[in-house]
Scaffold this active site. Structure first.
Site, PDB file in Angstrom:
ATOM      1  N   LYS A 130       0.857  -1.188   0.000  1.00  0.00           N
ATOM      2  CA  LYS A 130       0.000   0.000   0.000  1.00  0.00           C
ATOM      3  C   LYS A 130       0.884   1.226   0.000  1.00  0.00           C
ATOM      4  O   LYS A 130       2.031   1.177   0.466  1.00  0.00           O
ATOM      5  CB  LYS A 130      -0.884   0.026   1.257  1.00  0.00           C
ATOM      6  CG  LYS A 130      -2.124   0.880   1.084  1.00  0.00           C
ATOM      7  CD  LYS A 130      -3.190   0.103   0.356  1.00  0.00           C
ATOM      8  CE  LYS A 130      -4.487   0.829   0.277  1.00  0.00           C
ATOM      9  NZ  LYS A 130      -5.594  -0.115  -0.025  1.00  0.00           N
TER      10      LYS A 130
HETATM   11  N1  GLU Z   1      -7.258   0.150  -3.256  1.00  0.00           N
HETATM   12  C1  GLU Z   1      -8.014  -1.024  -3.562  1.00  0.00           C
HETATM   13  C2  GLU Z   1      -8.068  -1.961  -2.358  1.00  0.00           C
HETATM   14  O1  GLU Z   1      -7.906  -1.549  -1.232  1.00  0.00           O
HETATM   15  C3  GLU Z   1      -7.558  -1.705  -4.844  1.00  0.00           C
HETATM   16  C4  GLU Z   1      -6.125  -2.153  -4.882  1.00  0.00           C
HETATM   17  C5  GLU Z   1      -5.638  -2.586  -6.256  1.00  0.00           C
HETATM   18  O2  GLU Z   1      -6.434  -2.625  -7.186  1.00  0.00           O
HETATM   19  O3  GLU Z   1      -4.449  -2.859  -6.365  1.00  0.00           O
HETATM   20  O4  GLU Z   1      -8.340  -3.110  -2.477  1.00  0.00           O
END
Ligand code: GLU
Length: 438
Positions: A130
């Site tokens: 993240k």
């Molecule tokens: N931000 C989204 C999540 O928390 C998508 C992450 C992604 O597509 O890599 O799942």
């Protein structure tokens, strides 16, 4: 004699992204402690060996950067940015970039860990990561956001890559931000659409990616409702949050026949027990007005929304909104966690004791990363899928994972969260093992 700590150079545990282990759930845990709490419970049940537990309880790599940005008025403001990779045993690191005032080191660590478990439970071949920049995007102009994004991308470029770590949108970021990231990365690497997902379709984004998280929430919610003998078209739903995830969850849930009785944004919510007119609400929102000012419903606060009379409650905003003080007052039979970490570990226990079924975040909101995987595959193959194919494959993956989680819960007498964690932790530990990682 050399002690274990000497070997490690005496590094403080907290510097390595290892949280203090809590055995009693509480509302005071930080987001990373809360995410790790569920992991440790699973590690106990699975009798994970100590070395494996240590690896999976901590983050693999943490990059913290300063992001100086020239503002429109000539000042330079220095923001703080992070990219944190939690575990890469199952594939390249994958997870969104969050622009939010609360996106600090601890929160980004928690979200990175949740991505590892989410990607494993939905079974896409990715590890978890993240990123975040601590800022208030609503207060930045488009030009400032673009400069911030390009600067931040340059700073994390060393550790991302199409086969290494692939960012995506999250709270406060969108397809436009991904387009800037792809462009900034491409200055050095050449045209590289697979470096980010959630891009505009014109730049190699996937049809269906924008609504994918909401669509996955509805697929998962409907599977659960069926198993709980609830008829979808008789269900009333309250949704906290009306950003990308909340909006699409509401639109698709209603399109498929359910009654959406309440939605909210940061300023508050609107409630109509006969069901909200979502098209009128969307027109209202497009005039930059809060949904709480909508005249097709009664004003409710974000706190009141959680406690409304309804069948299904969907928190789709931020973490920690269901806590010890309100969990006992929740009337919904089913809570579908569209946000990441909306329920504190202590509240989770209260909901379980009260017989409220909770579809955990690592399963319920996995639709976004699932279609991100499809987007990445399309970018690598340089081949575009039709929207129907994307939605069909998404439904297949979400339904399969939901059924696996329910079966595991039934077999082991576990909550759905514990079952989802057990499946995920087992898959990641197995991958680490066969890889010879530890
Ligand atoms: N931000 C989204 C999540 O928390 C998508 C992450 C992604 O597509 O890599 O799942």
């Amino acid at each position: 004699m050399e002690t274990k700590d000497d070997v490690r150079g005496g590094t403080e545990a907290t510097e390595l992204g290892i949280s203090t282990r809590h055995t009693e759930p509480s509302d005071d845990m930080t987001p990373f402690e809360a995410a790790t709490f569920f992991f440790h419970r699973s590690a106990d049940r699975l009798e994970l060996r100590d070395e494996m537990r240590e690896v999976l309880a901590s983050t693999y790599r943490e990059l913290a950067v300063q992001v100086p940005v020239r503002m429109d008025d000539g000042r330079v403001v220095v923001f703080r940015g992070y990219r944190i990779q939690h575990n890469g045993a199952r594939g390249p690191y994958k997870g969104g970039i969050r622009y939010h005032e609360s996106a600090d080191l601890d929160e980004v660590r928690a979200l990175a860990a949740l991505m590892t478990w989410k990607n494993a439970v939905i079974d896409v071949p990715f590890g978890g990561a993240k990123g975040g920049v601590q800022c208030e995007p609503a207060l930045l102009s488009s030009a400032e956001l673009e400069r911030l994004t390009r600067r931040f991308t340059g700073m994390i470029a060393y550790i991302i890559g199409v086969n290494r770590d692939i960012p995506a949108p999250d709270m406060g970021t969108n397809a436009q931000v991904m387009a800037w990231m792809m462009d900034a990365y491409g200055h050095r690497a050449g045209h590289t659409p697979g470096i980010v997902t959630g891009k505009p379709v014109e730049l190699g984004g996937s049809p269906g990616r924008e609504e994918a998280t909401g669509r996955g929430v509805v697929i998962c919610g409907r599977e659960a409702a069926k198993r709980m003998d609830m008829t979808w078209s008789d269900c009333s739903i309250a949704i906290q949050g009306f950003g990308n995830v909340g909006y699409w969850t509401a639109a698709l849930a209603a399109e498929q026949g359910a009654k959406v009785v309440a939605v909210s944004d940061v300023a508050g919510g609107t409630y109509n027990k006969d069901g909200l007119d979502l098209e009128a609400l969307s027109r209202h929102q497009k005039q930059s007005l809060s949904v709480s000012e909508f005249d097709g419903g009664d004003k409710v606060s974000n706190e009141e929304l959680l406690e409304l009379e309804c069948d299904i409650l969907i928190p789709a905003a931020i973490h920690g909104v269901i806590h010890c003080k309100n969990a006992g007052r929740i009337k919904a039979k089913l809570v579908v966690e569209a946000a990441n970490g909306p329920t504190t570990p202590a509240a989770d226990e209260i909901l379980n004791d009260n017989g409220v079924t909770v579809l955990p975040d690592i399963l319920a909101n996995a639709g976004g990363v699932t279609v991100s995987y499809f987007e990445w595959v399309q970018n690598i193959q340089q081949f575009r899928w039709e929207a129907d194919q994307v939605n069909f494959e998404l439904k297949k993956k979400m339904s399969k994972a939901t059924n696996q989680v329910f079966s595991r819960a039934e077999q082991g007498g576990l909550t759905l969260r514990d079952a989802a964690f057990d499946i995920a932790v087992q898959r990641v530990a197995h991958a680490a093992e066969v890889r010879g990682y530890i």
